[in-house]
Design a protein around this motif. Structure first.
Motif, PDB file in Angstrom:
ATOM      1  N   SER A  15      25.684  -3.481   8.501  1.00  0.00           N
ATOM      2  CA  SER A  15      26.697  -2.847   7.494  1.00  0.00           C
ATOM      3  C   SER A  15      26.108  -1.741   6.667  1.00  0.00           C
ATOM      4  CB  SER A  15      27.186  -4.074   6.753  1.00  0.00           C
ATOM      5  OG  SER A  15      26.192  -4.559   6.031  1.00  0.00           O
ATOM      6  N   ASP A  16      24.978  -1.468   6.561  1.00  0.00           N
ATOM      7  CA  ASP A  16      24.313  -0.428   5.856  1.00  0.00           C
ATOM      8  C   ASP A  16      23.951   0.730   6.304  1.00  0.00           C
ATOM      9  OD1 ASP A  16      24.707  -2.087   3.258  1.00  0.00           O
ATOM     10  OD2 ASP A  16      22.364  -2.548   3.454  1.00  0.00           O
ATOM     11  N   ARG A  17      24.161   0.747   7.752  1.00  0.00           N
ATOM     12  CA  ARG A  17      23.908   1.809   8.746  1.00  0.00           C
ATOM     13  C   ARG A  17      25.080   2.604   8.780  1.00  0.00           C
ATOM     14  NH1 ARG A  17      19.018   0.346  11.821  1.00  0.00           N
ATOM     15  NH2 ARG A  17      18.493  -1.702  11.465  1.00  0.00           N
ATOM     16  N   TYR A  18      24.966   4.074   9.188  1.00  0.00           N
ATOM     17  CA  TYR A  18      26.132   4.758   9.298  1.00  0.00           C
ATOM     18  C   TYR A  18      26.471   4.346  10.553  1.00  0.00           C
ATOM     19  CZ  TYR A  18      28.931   8.509  10.555  1.00  0.00           C
ATOM     20  OH  TYR A  18      29.972   9.393  10.829  1.00  0.00           O
ATOM     21  N   GLY A  19      27.779   4.067  10.808  1.00  0.00           N
ATOM     22  CA  GLY A  19      28.527   3.712  11.867  1.00  0.00           C
ATOM     23  C   GLY A  19      28.358   2.409  12.532  1.00  0.00           C
ATOM     24  N   GLY A  20      27.587   1.488  11.967  1.00  0.00           N
ATOM     25  CA  GLY A  20      27.428   0.130  12.165  1.00  0.00           C
ATOM     26  C   GLY A  20      25.978   0.052  13.135  1.00  0.00           C
ATOM     27  N   GLY A  21      26.383  -1.016  14.187  1.00  0.00           N
ATOM     28  CA  GLY A  21      25.307  -1.571  14.866  1.00  0.00           C
ATOM     29  C   GLY A  21      24.910  -0.738  16.118  1.00  0.00           C
ATOM     30  N   ARG A  22      23.874  -1.466  16.763  1.00  0.00           N
ATOM     31  CA  ARG A  22      23.112  -0.691  18.067  1.00  0.00           C
ATOM     32  C   ARG A  22      24.511  -0.559  19.159  1.00  0.00           C
ATOM     33  NH1 ARG A  22      18.148  -0.614  20.450  1.00  0.00           N
ATOM     34  NH2 ARG A  22      17.323  -1.668  18.858  1.00  0.00           N
ATOM     35  N   SER A  23      25.385  -1.233  19.023  1.00  0.00           N
ATOM     36  CA  SER A  23      26.462  -0.929  20.330  1.00  0.00           C
ATOM     37  C   SER A  23      27.246   0.243  20.038  1.00  0.00           C
ATOM     38  CB  SER A  23      27.407  -2.530  20.109  1.00  0.00           C
ATOM     39  OG  SER A  23      28.064  -2.079  18.945  1.00  0.00           O
ATOM     40  N   VAL A  24      27.114   0.910  19.173  1.00  0.00           N
ATOM     41  CA  VAL A  24      27.881   2.088  18.797  1.00  0.00           C
ATOM     42  C   VAL A  24      27.119   3.435  19.150  1.00  0.00           C
ATOM     43  CG1 VAL A  24      28.984   3.423  17.114  1.00  0.00           C
ATOM     44  CG2 VAL A  24      29.403   1.256  17.015  1.00  0.00           C
ATOM     45  N   SER A  25      25.849   3.320  18.762  1.00  0.00           N
ATOM     46  CA  SER A  25      25.128   4.880  18.613  1.00  0.00           C
ATOM     47  C   SER A  25      23.851   4.958  19.920  1.00  0.00           C
ATOM     48  CB  SER A  25      24.228   4.781  17.751  1.00  0.00           C
ATOM     49  OG  SER A  25      22.967   5.884  17.540  1.00  0.00           O
ATOM     50  N   PHE A  26      24.151   5.803  20.747  1.00  0.00           N
ATOM     51  CA  PHE A  26      23.457   6.019  21.878  1.00  0.00           C
ATOM     52  C   PHE A  26      21.834   6.260  21.393  1.00  0.00           C
ATOM     53  CE2 PHE A  26      21.327   8.904  24.790  1.00  0.00           C
ATOM     54  CZ  PHE A  26      21.152   7.965  26.114  1.00  0.00           C
ATOM     55  N   VAL A  27      21.904   7.071  20.521  1.00  0.00           N
ATOM     56  CA  VAL A  27      20.324   7.271  19.970  1.00  0.00           C
ATOM     57  C   VAL A  27      19.542   5.806  19.673  1.00  0.00           C
ATOM     58  CG1 VAL A  27      18.862   8.196  18.191  1.00  0.00           C
ATOM     59  CG2 VAL A  27      20.624   9.502  19.314  1.00  0.00           C
ATOM     60  N   ARG A  28      20.323   5.002  18.931  1.00  0.00           N
ATOM     61  CA  ARG A  28      19.852   3.595  18.640  1.00  0.00           C
ATOM     62  C   ARG A  28      19.690   2.735  19.732  1.00  0.00           C
ATOM     63  NH1 ARG A  28      22.130  -0.109  14.606  1.00  0.00           N
ATOM     64  NH2 ARG A  28      20.345  -1.176  14.928  1.00  0.00           N
ATOM     65  N   LEU A  29      20.620   2.959  20.830  1.00  0.00           N
ATOM     66  CA  LEU A  29      20.349   2.457  22.257  1.00  0.00           C
ATOM     67  C   LEU A  29      19.071   2.537  22.769  1.00  0.00           C
ATOM     68  CD1 LEU A  29      21.985   0.474  24.223  1.00  0.00           C
ATOM     69  CD2 LEU A  29      22.448   2.636  25.347  1.00  0.00           C
ATOM     70  N   ILE A  30      18.750   3.889  23.035  1.00  0.00           N
ATOM     71  CA  ILE A  30      17.385   4.042  23.324  1.00  0.00           C
ATOM     72  C   ILE A  30      16.234   3.975  22.536  1.00  0.00           C
ATOM     73  CG2 ILE A  30      18.672   5.786  24.978  1.00  0.00           C
ATOM     74  CD1 ILE A  30      17.597   8.172  23.287  1.00  0.00           C
ATOM     75  N   GLY A  31      16.303   3.267  21.613  1.00  0.00           N
ATOM     76  CA  GLY A  31      15.265   3.080  20.484  1.00  0.00           C
ATOM     77  C   GLY A  31      14.720   3.988  19.518  1.00  0.00           C
ATOM     78  N   GLY A  32      15.869   4.974  18.947  1.00  0.00           N
ATOM     79  CA  GLY A  32      15.335   5.896  18.268  1.00  0.00           C
ATOM     80  C   GLY A  32      16.141   5.984  16.949  1.00  0.00           C
ATOM     81  N   PHE A  33      15.968   6.949  16.299  1.00  0.00           N
ATOM     82  CA  PHE A  33      16.717   7.490  15.062  1.00  0.00           C
ATOM     83  C   PHE A  33      17.153   8.817  15.240  1.00  0.00           C
ATOM     84  CE2 PHE A  33      12.608   7.674  13.402  1.00  0.00           C
ATOM     85  CZ  PHE A  33      12.562   8.990  12.924  1.00  0.00           C
ATOM     86  N   SER A  34      18.452   9.198  14.651  1.00  0.00           N
ATOM     87  CA  SER A  34      18.826  10.514  15.131  1.00  0.00           C
ATOM     88  C   SER A  34      18.305  11.456  14.151  1.00  0.00           C
ATOM     89  CB  SER A  34      20.334  10.406  14.638  1.00  0.00           C
ATOM     90  OG  SER A  34      21.204   9.562  15.496  1.00  0.00           O
TER      91      SER A  34
END
Length: 138
Positions: A15-34
């Motif tokens: 909830s403190d991350r921009y855009g929510g959880g891992r299920s939303v961001s492709f970069v988070r999905l691949i283990g990174g940060f934007s």
């Protein structure tokens, strides 16, 4: 910062991350940060026209709801093995057909894994009422 790293998965609630959880961001999905991959002159109007669904105005030059943003320039040599450029990140998103995951085309790159703070070259602040970027001393 306290342990010398910027973490790709810091121990903060989604909830403190921009855009929510891992299920939303492709970069988070691949283990990174934007990371923003913007080199040379950048035409924000052209980007808005080319990528109308992109949320560039959410970030540039600062987050309106925060009234200020901090920008970090990283050392490309120190991070070269961990950084995927914007075009390559977009291509990977297409190759993996990860269309349900959010990405900012061409300018959103990824730093995969944690990054040592020693990789930071400069830090800048910009916010409401500022005419220019302000260097931040760490």
């Amino acid at each position: 910062m306290t342990d010398g790293f910027i973490r790709s998965e810091p121990s903060i609630p989604d909830s403190d991350r921009y855009g929510g959880g891992r299920s939303v961001s492709f970069v988070r999905l691949i283990g990174g940060f934007s990371v923003f991959d913007i080199s040379g002159p950048f035409d924000v109007e052209q980007y808005r026209n080319d990528f109308r669904a992109s949320s560039i105005d959410e970030f540039m030059p600062y987050r309106r709801d925060w009234k200020r943003s901090i920008w970090i320039k990283i050392d490309p040599l120190a991070c070269r093995n961990a950084v995927i450029g914007g075009s390559a990140t977009l291509q990977r998103w297409r190759d993996e057909e990860a269309y349900r995951y959010r990405i900012m085309p061409e300018i959103e790159g990824a730093h995969v894994g944690d990054m040592a703070v020693s990789s930071i070259l400069n830090v800048y602040s910009i916010g409401e009422g500022d005419q220019d970027w302000h260097p931040v001393v760490l």
